[in-house]
Design a protein around this motif. Structure first.
Motif, PDB file in Angstrom:
ATOM      1  N   ARG A 105       0.950  -1.241   0.101  1.00  0.00           N
ATOM      2  CA  ARG A 105      -0.060   0.127   0.098  1.00  0.00           C
ATOM      3  C   ARG A 105       0.845   1.336  -0.112  1.00  0.00           C
ATOM      4  NH1 ARG A 105      -4.467  -0.901   4.627  1.00  0.00           N
ATOM      5  NH2 ARG A 105      -3.686  -3.100   5.030  1.00  0.00           N
ATOM      6  N   LEU A 106       1.888   1.068   0.767  1.00  0.00           N
ATOM      7  CA  LEU A 106       2.862   2.348   0.927  1.00  0.00           C
ATOM      8  C   LEU A 106       3.607   2.856  -0.566  1.00  0.00           C
ATOM      9  CD1 LEU A 106       4.659   1.600   4.225  1.00  0.00           C
ATOM     10  CD2 LEU A 106       3.082   3.590   3.763  1.00  0.00           C
ATOM     11  N   VAL A 107       4.024   1.785  -1.283  1.00  0.00           N
ATOM     12  CA  VAL A 107       4.827   2.172  -2.714  1.00  0.00           C
ATOM     13  C   VAL A 107       3.713   2.510  -3.554  1.00  0.00           C
ATOM     14  CG1 VAL A 107       4.447  -0.364  -3.497  1.00  0.00           C
ATOM     15  CG2 VAL A 107       6.440   0.920  -4.086  1.00  0.00           C
ATOM     16  N   ALA A 108       2.477   1.845  -3.546  1.00  0.00           N
ATOM     17  CA  ALA A 108       1.233   2.371  -4.254  1.00  0.00           C
ATOM     18  C   ALA A 108       1.032   3.723  -4.045  1.00  0.00           C
ATOM     19  CB  ALA A 108      -0.043   1.642  -4.239  1.00  0.00           C
ATOM     20  N   ARG A 109       1.099   4.298  -2.810  1.00  0.00           N
ATOM     21  CA  ARG A 109       0.732   5.720  -2.682  1.00  0.00           C
ATOM     22  C   ARG A 109       2.014   6.532  -3.118  1.00  0.00           C
ATOM     23  NH1 ARG A 109      -0.315   5.329   3.462  1.00  0.00           N
ATOM     24  NH2 ARG A 109      -0.350   7.546   3.564  1.00  0.00           N
ATOM     25  N   ALA A 110       3.221   6.009  -2.843  1.00  0.00           N
ATOM     26  CA  ALA A 110       4.594   6.812  -3.144  1.00  0.00           C
ATOM     27  C   ALA A 110       4.630   7.041  -4.563  1.00  0.00           C
ATOM     28  CB  ALA A 110       5.892   6.037  -2.628  1.00  0.00           C
ATOM     29  N   ARG A 111       4.390   5.954  -5.342  1.00  0.00           N
ATOM     30  CA  ARG A 111       4.170   6.006  -6.872  1.00  0.00           C
ATOM     31  C   ARG A 111       3.132   7.104  -7.505  1.00  0.00           C
ATOM     32  NH1 ARG A 111       6.082   1.119 -10.278  1.00  0.00           N
ATOM     33  NH2 ARG A 111       6.685  -0.646  -8.855  1.00  0.00           N
ATOM     34  N   HIS A 112       2.188   7.136  -6.751  1.00  0.00           N
ATOM     35  CA  HIS A 112       0.876   7.926  -7.009  1.00  0.00           C
ATOM     36  C   HIS A 112       1.589   9.441  -6.712  1.00  0.00           C
ATOM     37  CE1 HIS A 112      -3.528   8.783  -7.480  1.00  0.00           C
ATOM     38  NE2 HIS A 112      -2.889   9.702  -8.063  1.00  0.00           N
ATOM     39  N   ALA A 113       2.278   9.703  -5.691  1.00  0.00           N
ATOM     40  CA  ALA A 113       2.968  11.097  -5.346  1.00  0.00           C
ATOM     41  C   ALA A 113       3.976  11.194  -6.281  1.00  0.00           C
ATOM     42  CB  ALA A 113       3.567  10.865  -3.743  1.00  0.00           C
ATOM     43  N   ALA A 114       4.893  10.402  -6.716  1.00  0.00           N
ATOM     44  CA  ALA A 114       5.994  10.470  -7.722  1.00  0.00           C
ATOM     45  C   ALA A 114       5.256  10.912  -9.010  1.00  0.00           C
ATOM     46  CB  ALA A 114       6.881   9.479  -7.722  1.00  0.00           C
ATOM     47  N   ALA A 115       4.017  10.308  -9.505  1.00  0.00           N
ATOM     48  CA  ALA A 115       3.781  10.827 -10.663  1.00  0.00           C
ATOM     49  C   ALA A 115       3.152  12.334 -10.795  1.00  0.00           C
ATOM     50  CB  ALA A 115       2.325   9.946 -11.060  1.00  0.00           C
TER      51      ALA A 115
ATOM     52  N   GLY B 235       4.793  14.477  -9.058  1.00  0.00           N
ATOM     53  CA  GLY B 235       6.264  15.574  -8.880  1.00  0.00           C
ATOM     54  C   GLY B 235       6.574  15.608  -7.425  1.00  0.00           C
ATOM     55  N   PHE B 236       6.143  14.583  -6.561  1.00  0.00           N
ATOM     56  CA  PHE B 236       6.443  14.917  -5.097  1.00  0.00           C
ATOM     57  C   PHE B 236       7.479  13.433  -4.509  1.00  0.00           C
ATOM     58  CE2 PHE B 236       1.926  16.466  -4.874  1.00  0.00           C
ATOM     59  CZ  PHE B 236       2.278  17.845  -5.241  1.00  0.00           C
ATOM     60  N   ALA B 237       8.314  13.646  -3.819  1.00  0.00           N
ATOM     61  CA  ALA B 237       8.811  12.582  -3.064  1.00  0.00           C
ATOM     62  C   ALA B 237       7.902  12.009  -2.149  1.00  0.00           C
ATOM     63  CB  ALA B 237      10.258  12.980  -2.398  1.00  0.00           C
ATOM     64  N   ALA B 238       8.267  10.896  -1.547  1.00  0.00           N
ATOM     65  CA  ALA B 238       7.515  10.415  -0.537  1.00  0.00           C
ATOM     66  C   ALA B 238       8.354   9.544   0.285  1.00  0.00           C
ATOM     67  CB  ALA B 238       6.308   9.484  -1.162  1.00  0.00           C
ATOM     68  N   ALA B 239       7.967   9.441   1.799  1.00  0.00           N
ATOM     69  CA  ALA B 239       8.873   8.832   2.540  1.00  0.00           C
ATOM     70  C   ALA B 239       7.966   8.330   3.846  1.00  0.00           C
ATOM     71  CB  ALA B 239      10.094   9.659   3.282  1.00  0.00           C
ATOM     72  N   THR B 240       8.663   7.196   4.249  1.00  0.00           N
ATOM     73  CA  THR B 240       7.887   6.858   5.627  1.00  0.00           C
ATOM     74  C   THR B 240       8.850   6.147   6.494  1.00  0.00           C
ATOM     75  OG1 THR B 240       6.071   5.319   6.187  1.00  0.00           O
ATOM     76  CG2 THR B 240       7.346   4.285   4.745  1.00  0.00           C
ATOM     77  N   ILE B 241       8.548   6.130   7.794  1.00  0.00           N
ATOM     78  CA  ILE B 241       9.444   5.468   8.755  1.00  0.00           C
ATOM     79  C   ILE B 241       8.560   4.453   9.659  1.00  0.00           C
ATOM     80  CG2 ILE B 241      10.943   7.084   8.982  1.00  0.00           C
ATOM     81  CD1 ILE B 241       9.850   8.217  11.515  1.00  0.00           C
ATOM     82  N   GLU B 242       9.417   3.572  10.062  1.00  0.00           N
ATOM     83  CA  GLU B 242       8.677   2.619  10.879  1.00  0.00           C
ATOM     84  C   GLU B 242       8.212   3.147  12.233  1.00  0.00           C
ATOM     85  OE1 GLU B 242       6.925  -0.255  11.294  1.00  0.00           O
ATOM     86  OE2 GLU B 242       8.685  -1.452  10.313  1.00  0.00           O
ATOM     87  N   LEU B 243       7.104   2.799  12.692  1.00  0.00           N
ATOM     88  CA  LEU B 243       6.411   3.268  14.041  1.00  0.00           C
ATOM     89  C   LEU B 243       7.321   2.618  15.255  1.00  0.00           C
ATOM     90  CD1 LEU B 243       2.663   3.695  13.310  1.00  0.00           C
ATOM     91  CD2 LEU B 243       4.002   5.430  13.640  1.00  0.00           C
ATOM     92  N   PRO B 244       7.401   3.260  16.310  1.00  0.00           N
ATOM     93  CA  PRO B 244       7.816   2.665  17.488  1.00  0.00           C
ATOM     94  C   PRO B 244       7.217   1.413  17.957  1.00  0.00           C
ATOM     95  CG  PRO B 244       7.414   4.887  18.058  1.00  0.00           C
ATOM     96  CD  PRO B 244       7.145   4.698  16.600  1.00  0.00           C
ATOM     97  N   GLY B 245       7.778   0.111  18.053  1.00  0.00           N
ATOM     98  CA  GLY B 245       7.229  -1.175  18.665  1.00  0.00           C
ATOM     99  C   GLY B 245       6.652  -1.791  17.441  1.00  0.00           C
ATOM    100  N   SER B 246       6.885  -1.577  16.449  1.00  0.00           N
ATOM    101  CA  SER B 246       6.415  -2.159  15.073  1.00  0.00           C
ATOM    102  C   SER B 246       7.312  -2.433  14.267  1.00  0.00           C
ATOM    103  CB  SER B 246       5.620  -1.155  14.326  1.00  0.00           C
ATOM    104  OG  SER B 246       4.593  -0.672  15.017  1.00  0.00           O
ATOM    105  N   GLY B 247       7.268  -3.726  13.444  1.00  0.00           N
ATOM    106  CA  GLY B 247       8.133  -4.341  12.522  1.00  0.00           C
ATOM    107  C   GLY B 247       9.150  -5.178  13.168  1.00  0.00           C
ATOM    108  N   ASP B 248      10.576  -4.438  12.689  1.00  0.00           N
ATOM    109  CA  ASP B 248      11.768  -5.094  13.442  1.00  0.00           C
ATOM    110  C   ASP B 248      12.195  -4.294  14.210  1.00  0.00           C
ATOM    111  OD1 ASP B 248      11.724  -7.187  11.301  1.00  0.00           O
ATOM    112  OD2 ASP B 248      12.778  -5.843  10.123  1.00  0.00           O
ATOM    113  N   ARG B 249      11.539  -3.346  14.899  1.00  0.00           N
ATOM    114  CA  ARG B 249      11.992  -2.358  16.142  1.00  0.00           C
ATOM    115  C   ARG B 249      11.680  -3.240  17.082  1.00  0.00           C
ATOM    116  NH1 ARG B 249      10.442   3.798  15.852  1.00  0.00           N
ATOM    117  NH2 ARG B 249      12.022   3.838  17.453  1.00  0.00           N
ATOM    118  N   PRO B 250      12.289  -2.801  18.348  1.00  0.00           N
ATOM    119  CA  PRO B 250      12.319  -3.499  19.649  1.00  0.00           C
ATOM    120  C   PRO B 250      10.694  -3.364  20.101  1.00  0.00           C
ATOM    121  CG  PRO B 250      14.105  -2.081  19.864  1.00  0.00           C
ATOM    122  CD  PRO B 250      13.502  -1.834  18.581  1.00  0.00           C
TER     123      PRO B 250
END
Length: 244
Positions: free
Chosen positions: A55-65, A67-82
């Motif tokens: 879902r994130l990459v789909a939103r980022a592709r739309h933003a790039a189309a 003319g925008f950059a898009a970025a995201t970071i992992e939330l605390p306690g999620s994914g591979d974070r502690p």
């Protein structure tokens, strides 16, 4: 900020994974940009970047189309974070209440959301510091989606964010309604009318509380995952108006 991977997607978008201290993130930039571009900071639920990637990459592709950059970071306690034991306990309490058909108490909502806001917002600001130092990104900045309480706090405390798109699909502590009154930037708020996990009236009350002179509520029939494609297109036009 340290970039760890780099690849070119089939539409020319450059995707780079990075770490900011212990925090993983992903940056997407348009393939044909000849000057620094605005940035959209993509929020997401606390399910982990790997799970949310499609879902994130789909939103980022739309933003790039657009003319925008898009970025995201992992939330605390999620994914591979502690692991974050207190928030995991709050999530378990939430599941138990919902499975039992009981009302979700203010105590559970506060324990689930407020620590996340307090930790995630400074991390997002640190990410903005790093991202806006890159020569290919020049601002302004928009914020899109994710945990709405995180977006509210960012809209209040972060002057580099000039417009925000919120998804009214998560629990909101009562104290965040007071912060919502301090939000003044343009807002585009999406509400799924039949969202089984969202208090519709609370979402409407929150929209009413926002202090922004320009705020738009887009309500569509359907559940949490039934967002129509045109709703995303409307949100994209909102950012085009405010970031260009």
């Amino acid at each position: 900020m340290r970039f760890t991977t780099e690849r070119r997607l089939d539409d020319g978008v450059l995707e780079r994974e990075f770490t900011l201290g212990e925090i993983p993130g992903i940056l997407w930039t348009p393939g044909s940009a000849s000057a620094p571009v605005p940035l959209i900071l993509l929020g997401h639920p606390p399910l982990g970047l790997h799970k949310m990637y499609p879902r994130l990459v789909a939103r980022a592709r739309h933003a790039a189309a657009d003319g925008f950059a898009a970025a995201t970071i992992e939330l605390p306690g999620s994914g591979d974070r502690p692991r974050w034991v207190a928030v995991e306990q709050a999530r378990a309490d939430l599941r138990r209440a919902m499975e039992a058909g009981e009302p979700v108490s203010d105590e559970i909502i506060d324990a689930l959301v407020l620590p996340l806001v307090d930790k995630a917002v400074p991390e997002s600001q640190a990410a903005l510091d790093a991202l806006l130092s890159l020569p290919e990104i020049g601002g302004p900045v928009g914020y899109s989606g994710g945990v709405i309480s995180v977006g509210i706090r960012l809209a209040v405390v972060e002057p580099r964010i000039v417009a925000a798109g919120f998804f009214a699909g998560s629990f909101v502590p009562r104290t965040m309604f007071e912060e919502a009154r301090q939000v003044t930037i343009p807002l585009h708020v999406l509400l799924q009318w039949d969202d089984e996990g969202n208090d519709r009236q609370a979402a409407l009350d929150l929209f009413d509380a926002f202090g922004s002179k320009e705020k738009t509520l887009h309500a569509n029939m359907g559940g949490h995952t039934g967002v129509p494609q045109f709703a995303g297109e409307d949100a994209a036009r909102f950012f085009v108006r405010h970031l260009r």
